[in-house]
Scaffold this motif. Structure first.
Motif, short mmCIF file in Angstrom:
data_model
loop_
_atom_site.label_atom_id
_atom_site.label_comp_id
_atom_site.label_asym_id
_atom_site.label_seq_id
_atom_site.Cartn_x
_atom_site.Cartn_y
_atom_site.Cartn_z
N LYS A 80 1.26 -1.09 -0.11
CA LYS A 80 -0.21 -0.18 -0.02
C LYS A 80 0.84 1.88 0.16
CE LYS A 80 -3.78 -1.78 0.15
NZ LYS A 80 -4.86 -1.74 -0.23
N THR A 81 0.59 2.42 -0.80
CA THR A 81 1.35 3.61 -0.71
C THR A 81 0.56 4.45 -1.49
OG1 THR A 81 3.76 4.60 -1.51
CG2 THR A 81 2.37 2.62 -3.09
N ARG A 82 1.43 5.72 -1.38
CA ARG A 82 1.00 7.02 -2.36
C ARG A 82 2.13 7.37 -2.79
NH1 ARG A 82 -3.53 8.80 0.96
NH2 ARG A 82 -4.18 7.03 3.40
N ILE A 83 1.73 8.58 -4.08
CA ILE A 83 1.94 9.46 -4.68
C ILE A 83 1.82 11.17 -4.46
CG2 ILE A 83 3.11 9.83 -7.03
CD1 ILE A 83 2.82 6.61 -6.67
N ARG A 84 3.48 10.86 -3.87
CA ARG A 84 3.36 12.62 -3.23
C ARG A 84 4.36 13.50 -4.65
NH1 ARG A 84 5.65 13.36 2.32
NH2 ARG A 84 8.41 12.73 1.08
N LEU A 85 2.95 14.71 -4.60
CA LEU A 85 3.82 15.05 -6.04
C LEU A 85 4.30 16.76 -5.38
CD1 LEU A 85 1.25 13.58 -6.69
CD2 LEU A 85 1.56 14.97 -9.12
N LEU A 86 5.86 17.07 -6.47
CA LEU A 86 6.01 18.46 -5.72
C LEU A 86 5.58 19.52 -7.23
CD1 LEU A 86 7.68 20.49 -4.01
CD2 LEU A 86 9.54 19.02 -4.54
N TYR A 87 5.16 20.16 -7.09
CA TYR A 87 4.56 20.76 -8.04
C TYR A 87 5.80 22.44 -8.48
CZ TYR A 87 0.45 18.18 -8.62
OH TYR A 87 -1.02 18.03 -8.84
N PRO A 88 5.76 22.60 -9.49
CA PRO A 88 7.56 23.94 -9.77
C PRO A 88 7.05 24.90 -8.75
CG PRO A 88 6.00 23.16 -12.28
CD PRO A 88 5.75 22.62 -10.49
N ASP A 89 5.81 25.16 -7.97
CA ASP A 89 5.59 26.22 -7.67
C ASP A 89 6.19 25.68 -6.53
OD1 ASP A 89 3.46 24.72 -6.57
OD2 ASP A 89 1.74 26.70 -7.31
N ASN A 90 6.54 24.48 -5.81
CA ASN A 90 7.48 24.25 -4.70
C ASN A 90 5.39 23.60 -3.61
OD1 ASN A 90 9.97 24.23 -4.28
ND2 ASN A 90 9.22 26.19 -4.22
N SER A 91 4.66 23.34 -3.84
CA SER A 91 3.24 23.19 -3.47
C SER A 91 2.59 21.88 -3.26
CB SER A 91 2.18 23.80 -4.31
OG SER A 91 2.21 23.49 -5.02
N MET A 92 2.68 21.00 -2.91
CA MET A 92 2.85 19.55 -2.17
C MET A 92 1.28 18.85 -1.85
SD MET A 92 6.37 19.38 -0.33
CE MET A 92 5.72 17.64 -0.33
N GLU A 93 1.92 18.07 -2.95
CA GLU A 93 -0.12 17.23 -2.17
C GLU A 93 0.02 15.24 -2.62
OE1 GLU A 93 -3.42 16.73 -5.27
OE2 GLU A 93 -2.68 17.84 -7.04
N THR A 94 -0.70 14.95 -1.57
CA THR A 94 -0.11 13.42 -1.54
C THR A 94 -1.45 12.94 -2.61
OG1 THR A 94 1.10 14.02 0.37
CG2 THR A 94 0.26 11.28 -0.66
N SER A 95 -1.42 11.73 -3.09
CA SER A 95 -2.49 11.23 -3.88
C SER A 95 -3.38 10.41 -2.69
CB SER A 95 -2.01 10.42 -4.92
OG SER A 95 -1.52 9.17 -4.39
N ARG A 96 -4.11 10.01 -2.75
CA ARG A 96 -5.49 8.96 -2.28
C ARG A 96 -4.51 7.45 -2.07
NH1 ARG A 96 -7.09 4.89 -5.76
NH2 ARG A 96 -6.76 5.21 -7.72
N GLU A 97 -4.40 6.82 -2.05
CA GLU A 97 -3.79 5.06 -1.51
C GLU A 97 -4.18 4.20 -2.60
OE1 GLU A 97 -2.98 3.19 2.45
OE2 GLU A 97 -4.27 2.18 1.65
N VAL A 98 -2.66 3.29 -3.47
CA VAL A 98 -3.09 2.81 -4.13
C VAL A 98 -2.18 1.63 -4.10
CG1 VAL A 98 -3.22 4.42 -6.77
CG2 VAL A 98 -0.47 3.11 -5.57
N THR A 99 -2.78 0.13 -4.55
CA THR A 99 -2.10 -0.78 -4.66
C THR A 99 -0.29 -1.41 -5.50
OG1 THR A 99 -3.60 -1.67 -3.01
CG2 THR A 99 -2.35 -3.45 -3.48
N VAL A 100 0.36 -1.77 -5.26
CA VAL A 100 1.40 -2.06 -6.06
C VAL A 100 1.34 -3.50 -5.20
CG1 VAL A 100 3.46 -1.93 -6.39
CG2 VAL A 100 2.29 0.64 -6.29
N SER A 101 1.25 -4.13 -7.13
CA SER A 101 1.45 -5.84 -6.26
C SER A 101 2.89 -5.98 -7.33
CB SER A 101 0.58 -6.37 -7.31
OG SER A 101 -0.95 -6.22 -6.34
#
Length: 453
Positions: A80-101
């Protein structure tokens, strides 16, 4: 609902300007909405976080993606993991949880042999077509650097020796190496086959600039008096512009009681313990002035009305002072008027330095009676038995000051005829005296003596 994260270091954040009457602009984390998906991958095959974002092509360029937490692609399992994104304007957000098999090699064993063979062939073909970005995984680590000392992005990649030779690296966001702080960035890795991957985010710390780099002490030469105190700080002409707790030290101690020219530098130690040594400057110690080397000593003076005294006559240590010294009264006595005059003597030495003595008194006196009056002697002759007073032998005794007294130094024997050598002494009222030269007094035989003969 999106989670917004702030990078707390001033260096990492773009300043948000809040202007009166205006509303701040929305961040890219508010503007975009990443769509993520579950993912299956074969054991040992690394995948980058961007591959799980379906609409990555529609998100801003240079956006950095990372797993939170990162799946273990080397071991089969469900993560179980999430994807964290760092945008060019330095704002950040984290996605919903996903499954990597992550599945092992036996995952499709239940399939038919025919399908298994086809899958095996397709895997071989896929293996041949696997990009460098999927074959390799760049590992990064944070780094600290001195203020103003930039470095290339590849310095953050700890395993670059294991990556293909012509792999290139670029900062996802270049840290500001001329501003102290912590910066969060990633490295964009471009492999020889043009495939790319973003590494996970790491922290780059730019250390505070050292005081010796921020400041520069400026020195100046100086001339100091003989024996004067010399401090290192007095040679720094911009000391006020340097930090208050800076410390200063001369390159060598000098004896200011020894005239000459010295070459000195100053070591400046700043509050952060960094230090610098200034260029050398000339410090000239003046020759000791005659005023400092000598001290005039004086005595009171006394003189008769109408006469004068030179100032040097009242200097008791004249022989120990420089030969070409000049002397003068600070207040000139009136030699024509009797009285006591309080004054000083000013000495001008050969080197033009001056000194003034202690107070002294010069007394101008009326002349002594003995110098003003001169008795006039008369011829001295008498008969035996007739005494002659000493004053009667002074023709002008009456004009001498009242109270004057006259006497014989050796009194003649007026009772006996003969010739007597003597002198007369006059004592005036001012205690001054006058003594005559020797003269003869003739004492003749008296009348009775003549008849008896």
């Amino acid at each position: 609902m999106k989670k917004l994260y702030s990078v707390l270091t001033a260096a990492a954040l773009m300043p948000l300007c809040l202007l009166t009457g205006q509303v701040s602009q929305a961040s890219q984390a508010d503007e975009y909405n990443p769509v993520v998906r579950n993912f299956q991958v074969r054991e040992g095959e690394y995948r980058i976080a961007r591959e799980l974002v379906k609409n990555a092509k529609h998100l801003p360029a240079n956006t950095v993606y990372e797993f939170v937490p990162e799946p273990n692609f080397a071991k089969a399992g469900t993560y179980k993991t999430r994807i964290r994104l760092l945008y060019p304007d330095n704002s950040m957000e984290t996605s919903r949880e996903v499954t990597v098999s992550v599945y092992d090699h036996a995952w499709q064993a239940k399939k038919t042999v025919k399908k298994h063979k086809k899958a095996k062939k397709s895997r071989k073909k896929a293996k041949k077509r696997v990009s460098d970005a999927k074959r390799y995984q760049a590992k990064v680590k944070g780094k600290s650097t001195a203020f103003g000392q930039a470095f290339k992005s590849k310095r953050l990649v700890s395993n670059r020796a294991k990556l293909p030779k012509k792999t290139s690296f670029r900062f996802a966001r270049v840290p500001n190496f001329k501003r102290a702080g912590s910066y969060y960035t990633a490295v964009l890795v471009t492999y020889p086959d043009k495939s790319q991957e973003y590494t996970r985010q790491v922290k780059v710390t730019v250390k505070r600039q050292k005081d010796k780099s921020k400041y520069q002490a400026k020195v100046k030469g100086k001339t100091v008096a003989y024996g004067a105190k010399l401090t290192a700080k007095s040679l720094i002409k911009n000391a006020k512009a340097l930090p208050k707790k800076s410390k200063y030290q001369l390159s060598q101690k000098i004896n200011t009681k020894q005239a000459g020219t010295y070459l000195l530098a100053v070591k400046v130690t700043y509050p952060d313990k960094s230090w610098e040594v200034t260029p050398f400057v000339k410090v000239k110690v003046k020759r000791q002035t005659d005023k400092a080397r000598y001290q005039v000593k004086v005595r009171p003076g006394q003189v008769t009305l109408g006469q004068k005294l030179s100032p040097s006559q009242l200097v008791t240590n004249l022989s120990s002072l420089p030969k070409k010294s000049k002397f003068a009264f600070t207040a000139q006595p009136n030699w024509q008027k009797a009285g006591s005059y309080r004054t000083k003597i000013q000495v001008t030495y050969p080197d033009k330095s001056k000194e003034t003595s202690a107070f002294l008194t010069v007394t101008v006196k009326d002349p002594a009676d003995s110098s003003r009056y001169t008795p006039v002697l008369l011829a001295a002759k008498t008969e035996a038995g007739k005494t002659i007073a000493a004053s009667s032998l002074i023709a002008n005794f009456a004009s001498l000051p009242a109270g004057s007294q006259a006497s014989y130094l050796t009194a003649p024997d007026f009772a006996k005829a003969g010739s007597y050598k003597t002198q007369i002494k006059v004592i005036y009222p001012d205690k001054s005296t006058w003594t005559s030269s020797e003269f003869m007094i003739e004492v003749a035989p008296g009348a009775e003596s003549t008849q008896s003969n």
